[in-house]
Design an enzyme around this catalytic site. Structure first.
Site: not given
Length: 561
Positions: A284, A299, A306, A310, A313, A358, A411, A539
């Site tokens: 995306e 973005c 990933c 996290c 996320c 990442e 981050s 986000c």
């Protein structure tokens, strides 16, 4: 003395000098006949050779004129390889004037140099309302294409070598491949506008491009022509260069990937689902328009999934499926430019690597993509408006990403080690060790690229208290003191709902109070505006059901289910 002719000849022959002269005359007469005969034979041979050459040229021309338009490029490229005619330029001008003949010369350094006239291409009058679908036949190319390779980290298989396509080539590399700098620049005129150059220079844009809803249909060729720079509107690629570009994957759409879905939120944020051609996986990318500034922020993603995990996320829940190649990363920019063009969205002037994945896990492809994005001959974005954001897996990763000509963002999410590990479970180093790596990377950067960002996702009741704010102040002040010329900004991101059972979005008052503590202590801080959350485009919300379902199928196949 005798006066008769016969007697005179007899007397002359008897004389020694006369006999010698008589012999020379007879020999000269015989030699003259031989020379004349040899000249006649030579003229006949030259005439025969000329006749054979003319017949061969006529048959070559017929190969072009009698073939269907869709096969003319194939005939042209076959002649390019098979031909071994070596002529000087004046000879070529006289002999091949007015003919579509391709020759292949060998110059001093034995490097092949293609000299050709542009072939007549099949062109039709295009209209977006009544465009018909055409079938394109791609013939295998016998010509070697100059390419380069980069190493990316892919899936569980570790490192893999990916071949650079036209999107990842410098203008010099593409000029070599297309045999001309003007052709390379004309190709990039298309890429910057989200236009398929193969389709554009073949004059069949509506027949070879993919436009899913709500994009409706592609522009007509005439509308695309009006968007091109006036200085190069007359620049073409030629039949052979178009075929070479297509063989290299320069059409992008259907070769690198395509748009499978576009969703637009109430605030105008557009989320693109890009399907990758190599394996059908999807990533995306999000266009965030700023109407008041007449520009947009894009973005983009660097991986499918990933591995950082996290907890706040949605992408982290997917795990890492694989890394993207530089072409796949840059194709997101190409498709975003296309959507902006067709949907009348403001032009993209700011790009952030804050989508799925990442970047430090895919550093070679990410840094190469950043170089292409900021190259003035290519996407031509400002270095200060291109940002790579990393969670910081290792202290060394910052120096690796710092080689890219763009801004860096870290981050952080929390300055305290235990809280940081709660939010980012894969954290292996202390925050002081990671900070030292970040400081070391920033020290060696040019002054204009020392503007850096610390990002913090604020989760209600987890890391949005006064204690965490004061810890972040002390953490940031060390960087400001250690790096001369640094411009440090803290970006606060209110948590966006992903269905987490215990995480929630902090109130506006708590976010403002957190921001006020940082500002009072001299830390420049701003709060990121939430955009696209109604379409899961904000986000931390980037993930798709299709990808989750595909990952489940792959896992089941691996277990033999």
């Amino acid at each position: 003395v005798s006066n008769s002719p016969s007697e005179k000849n007899t007397a002359l022959e008897r004389h020694p000098t006369g006999a010698m002269l008589h012999k020379l005359v007879a020999t000269a007469s015989t030699s003259s006949q031989h020379v004349t005969l040899a000249l006649l034979l030579l003229l006949l041979l030259l005439l025969l050779l000329t006749t054979i050459s003319v017949r061969h040229d006529k048959s070559s021309c017929n190969a072009f004129t009698s073939s269907p338009p869709s096969l003319r490029l194939y005939h042209a490229r076959s002649l390019l390889v098979q031909s071994s005619v070596s002529l000087s330029q004046p000879q070529r001008s006289r002999r091949y004037q007015g003919r579509n003949i391709i020759t292949h010369d060998t110059i001093r350094n034995d490097r092949p140099q293609r000299i050709f006239r542009q072939l007549p291409l099949h062109s039709t009058t295009l209209n977006s309302a009544n465009a018909t679908t055409a079938t394109t036949t791609r013939a295998p190319s016998p010509l070697p294409n100059p390419t380069a390779s980069i190493t990316t980290s892919g899936g569980s298989s570790g490192s893999s070598t990916a071949t650079k396509g036209p999107l990842s080539m410098t203008i010099e590399e593409l000029s070599t491949s297309l045999q001309g700098r003007g052709r390379a620049k004309a190709t990039w005129d298309c890429y910057r506008r989200g236009i398929n150059p193969v389709a554009y220079f073949s004059r069949t844009p509506t027949a070879t491009t993919i436009t899913p809803p709500p994009l409706e249909s592609e522009m007509s060729w005439e509308e695309m022509y009006a968007l091109m720079p006036p200085a190069r509107r007359t620049q073409g690629l030629g039949g052979v260069s178009v075929a070479l570009l297509e063989e290299m994957g320069g059409g992008i759409e259907g070769v690198v990937g395509d748009i499978s879905e576009v969703s637009v939120s109430a605030d105008g944020t557009a989320k693109l689902l890009v399907r990758l051609a190599s394996d059908g996986l999807e990533v995306e990318t999000v266009i965030i328009p700023w109407v008041e500034r007449s520009s947009s922020t894009l973005c983009i993603s660097s991986q499918v999934g990933c591995r950082m995990g996290c907890t706040f996320c949605a992408t982290g829940r997917m795990g890492k499926l694989r890394s993207l190649s530089s072409d796949e990363i840059l194709s997101q920019v190409y498709f975003a430019n296309k959507v902006c063009r067709l949907k009348d969205i403001p032009t993209i002037d700011n790009i952030v690597f804050m989508g799925m994945g990442e970047p430090a896990d895919n550093a070679p492809a990410v840094t190469l993509a950043a170089k292409i994005l900021t190259d003035t001959n290519l996407f031509s974005l400002a270095q200060t408006k291109t940002t790579i954001s990393t969670v910081g897996p290792t202290p060394q990763c910052f120096s690796t990403l710092a080689t890219a000509p763009c801004a860096l963002a870290w981050s952080v999410h929390a300055a305290r080690d235990d809280l940081r590990r709660q939010l980012v479970p894969t954290t292996k180093y202390s925050m002081s060790e990671l900070r030292d790596g970040f400081i070391s990377a920033l020290r060696d950067r040019p002054k204009r690229l020392k503007t850096s960002m610390l990002e913090v996702v604020l989760v209600d009741g987890v890391n949005d208290n006064e204690r965490e704010a004061l810890e972040l102040v002390e953490f940031a002040k060390v960087m400001i003191e250690e790096v001369e010329g640094i411009k440090l900004v803290v970006n606060l991101i209110p948590f966006n709902d992903i269905g987490h059972v215990s995480f929630g979005t902090p109130s506006r008052e708590r976010v403002s109070a957190f921001q006020e503590i940082l500002i009072q202590n001299g830390i420049y801080t701003f709060v990121r505006t939430t955009r696209g959350d109604d379409e899961m485009a904000a986000c931390g919300q980037l993930a798709t059901k299709k990808q989750k379902k595909k990952k489940k199928i792959v896992a089941e196949e691996g277990r033999g289910i």
